[in-house]
Design an enzyme around this catalytic site. Structure first.
Site, PDB file in Angstrom:
ATOM      1  N   ASN A   1     -12.641   1.156   0.248  1.00 45.43           N
ATOM      2  CA  ASN A   1     -11.574   0.574  -0.109  1.00 45.43           C
ATOM      3  C   ASN A   1     -11.766   0.743  -1.650  1.00 45.43           C
ATOM      4  O   ASN A   1     -12.899   0.055  -2.112  1.00 45.43           O
ATOM      5  CB  ASN A   1     -11.957  -1.027   0.214  1.00 45.43           C
ATOM      6  CG  ASN A   1     -10.606  -1.834   0.151  1.00 45.43           C
ATOM      7  OD1 ASN A   1     -10.273  -2.166  -0.897  1.00 45.43           O
ATOM      8  ND2 ASN A   1     -10.454  -2.643   1.410  1.00 45.43           N
ATOM      9  N   PHE A   2     -10.632   0.549  -2.384  1.00 47.70           N
ATOM     10  CA  PHE A   2     -10.542   0.738  -3.852  1.00 47.70           C
ATOM     11  C   PHE A   2     -10.119  -0.662  -4.593  1.00 47.70           C
ATOM     12  O   PHE A   2     -10.122  -0.918  -5.763  1.00 47.70           O
ATOM     13  CB  PHE A   2      -9.829   1.585  -4.325  1.00 47.70           C
ATOM     14  CG  PHE A   2     -10.174   3.142  -4.699  1.00 47.70           C
ATOM     15  CD1 PHE A   2     -10.968   3.560  -5.570  1.00 47.70           C
ATOM     16  CD2 PHE A   2     -10.172   3.906  -3.034  1.00 47.70           C
ATOM     17  CE1 PHE A   2     -11.561   4.831  -5.315  1.00 47.70           C
ATOM     18  CE2 PHE A   2     -11.010   5.010  -2.992  1.00 47.70           C
ATOM     19  CZ  PHE A   2     -11.418   5.325  -4.214  1.00 47.70           C
TER      20      PHE A   2
ATOM     21  N   GLY B   1     -14.123   5.943  -1.526  1.00 49.57           N
ATOM     22  CA  GLY B   1     -14.220   4.486  -1.492  1.00 49.57           C
ATOM     23  C   GLY B   1     -13.349   4.186  -0.224  1.00 49.57           C
ATOM     24  O   GLY B   1     -12.423   4.718  -0.104  1.00 49.57           O
TER      25      GLY B   1
ATOM     26  N   HIS C   1      -5.778  -5.018  10.258  1.00 48.65           N
ATOM     27  CA  HIS C   1      -4.870  -4.246   9.610  1.00 48.65           C
ATOM     28  C   HIS C   1      -3.399  -4.023  10.182  1.00 48.65           C
ATOM     29  O   HIS C   1      -3.371  -4.255  11.534  1.00 48.65           O
ATOM     30  CB  HIS C   1      -5.492  -2.895   9.256  1.00 48.65           C
ATOM     31  CG  HIS C   1      -6.581  -2.663   8.502  1.00 48.65           C
ATOM     32  ND1 HIS C   1      -7.784  -3.241   8.618  1.00 48.65           N
ATOM     33  CD2 HIS C   1      -6.527  -2.508   6.808  1.00 48.65           C
ATOM     34  CE1 HIS C   1      -8.694  -3.080   7.263  1.00 48.65           C
ATOM     35  NE2 HIS C   1      -7.771  -2.535   6.523  1.00 48.65           N
ATOM     36  N   HIS C   2      -2.526  -3.510   9.660  1.00 46.07           N
ATOM     37  CA  HIS C   2      -1.157  -3.282  10.186  1.00 46.07           C
ATOM     38  C   HIS C   2      -1.250  -2.084  11.138  1.00 46.07           C
ATOM     39  O   HIS C   2      -2.369  -1.237  11.202  1.00 46.07           O
ATOM     40  CB  HIS C   2      -0.488  -2.611   8.981  1.00 46.07           C
ATOM     41  CG  HIS C   2      -1.135  -1.540   8.086  1.00 46.07           C
ATOM     42  ND1 HIS C   2      -1.084  -0.103   8.589  1.00 46.07           N
ATOM     43  CD2 HIS C   2      -1.905  -1.657   7.003  1.00 46.07           C
ATOM     44  CE1 HIS C   2      -1.850   0.745   7.651  1.00 46.07           C
ATOM     45  NE2 HIS C   2      -1.990  -0.218   6.806  1.00 46.07           N
TER      46      HIS C   2
ATOM     47  N   GLY D   1      -9.729   7.896  -1.080  1.00 46.19           N
ATOM     48  CA  GLY D   1      -9.559   6.874  -0.305  1.00 46.19           C
ATOM     49  C   GLY D   1      -9.018   6.921   1.108  1.00 46.19           C
ATOM     50  O   GLY D   1      -8.871   5.858   1.834  1.00 46.19           O
TER      51      GLY D   1
ATOM     52  N   THR E   1      -9.813   7.292   5.111  1.00 47.72           N
ATOM     53  CA  THR E   1     -11.183   7.066   5.907  1.00 47.72           C
ATOM     54  C   THR E   1     -10.824   7.620   7.264  1.00 47.72           C
ATOM     55  O   THR E   1      -9.703   8.410   7.142  1.00 47.72           O
ATOM     56  CB  THR E   1     -10.905   5.409   6.188  1.00 47.72           C
ATOM     57  OG1 THR E   1      -9.730   4.995   6.703  1.00 47.72           O
ATOM     58  CG2 THR E   1     -11.364   4.744   4.892  1.00 47.72           C
TER      59      THR E   1
ATOM     60  N   LYS F   1      -2.292   1.897  10.845  1.00 45.17           N
ATOM     61  CA  LYS F   1      -3.592   2.299  10.322  1.00 45.17           C
ATOM     62  C   LYS F   1      -4.282   3.042  11.578  1.00 45.17           C
ATOM     63  O   LYS F   1      -4.184   2.765  12.797  1.00 45.17           O
ATOM     64  CB  LYS F   1      -4.572   1.145   9.852  1.00 45.17           C
ATOM     65  CG  LYS F   1      -6.008   1.453   9.500  1.00 45.17           C
ATOM     66  CD  LYS F   1      -6.484   0.460   8.761  1.00 45.17           C
ATOM     67  CE  LYS F   1      -7.980   1.066   8.383  1.00 45.17           C
ATOM     68  NZ  LYS F   1      -7.792   2.191   7.302  1.00 45.17           N
TER      69      LYS F   1
END
Length: 235
Positions: free
Chosen positions: A98-99, A96, A131-132, A71, A73, A135
């Site tokens: 995003n899971f 993925g 996003h936070h 997961g 990226t 990231k």
């Protein structure tokens, strides 16, 4: 099931808790300061690390004949290398962006909407992802997957973080404290706007999806996505 965690940050710890709640065992907690010793005991490896470690982590699992879920990226320039390596090792690999189970439904909805909107030239598509601030990559892997879903089902040819031309999808990537992940796709015309949106309330959904994918991939061989896990490829 015995799981090796390749990356033991915030996501790794949430995955650990959910895996234990579902009756699984953690046999390795790999950090940047530890080794891969013990990975051969695992039934499945889950990689939620950082872009600079992902390729090494995935290859280590494949070398040990352990199916691996990733997961992480920000490393996808090496994706073809990894899938070739997996096939050479006769292993199993699932990436993925995003899971979250909900996001993977959202991916299919996005593709279906893109097919319909492609007939209506008066609409322009754009995207926003939030996003936070921790990231590391922008745009998010999820946003890239959404953009690729639109491109595959429309006349758009690329995405960009800059000002877009008529063949490009503009992605507005924002970083705000404590936002797990929000993704929106907009279709704008002179008279109205259509929007689809997915908002994550916590990281729990990502972790649960990763564990569900791990349960699914055990004892399989090949290259997979969450669409295979959820049986969405033919929907």
């Amino acid at each position: 099931m015995k799981i090796a965690l390749l990356g033991y940050g915030k996501m790794g710890k949430i995955i650990e808790r959910i895996a234990l709640e579902r009756g699984h065992e953690i046999v390795l907690r790999k950090t940047s300061e530890s080794s891969f010793n013990g990975i051969e005991k695992a039934d499945v490896a889950i990689d939620f690390s950082v872009p600079s470690s992902a390729v090494e982590n995935i290859k280590a699992a494949l070398d040990a004949q352990v199916p691996v879920i990733s997961g992480t990226t920000g490393w996808l320039e090496h994706y073809d290398e990894i899938t070739s390596y997996c096939n050479e090792q006769e292993g199993a690999f699932l990436y993925g962006s995003n899971f979250s189970l909900g996001v993977n439904i959202f991916f299919k909805l996005n593709e279906y909407l893109a097919k319909m909107m492609n007939q209506l030239e008066q609409y322009n598509v754009s995207m926003e992802e939030i996003h936070h601030t921790q990231k590391l990559d922008a745009p998010s892997g999820t946003a890239i997957s959404l953009a690729e879903g639109i491109i595959a089902n429309s006349n758009y040819t690329n995405w960009t973080l800059e000002q877009a031309n008529t063949q490009e999808i503009h992605i507005d990537a924002k970083r705000i404290d404590s936002v797990p992940g929000t993704h929106s796709v907009f279709y704008d015309s002179a008279i109205d706007q259509i929007e689809i949106k997915h908002t994550a309330h916590s990281r729990e959904g990502f972790a649960l999806g990763a564990v569900v994918a791990s349960e699914w991939i055990k004892d399989k061989k090949g290259i997979f996505t969450m669409q295979d896990v959820l049986n969405l490829n033919n929907k």
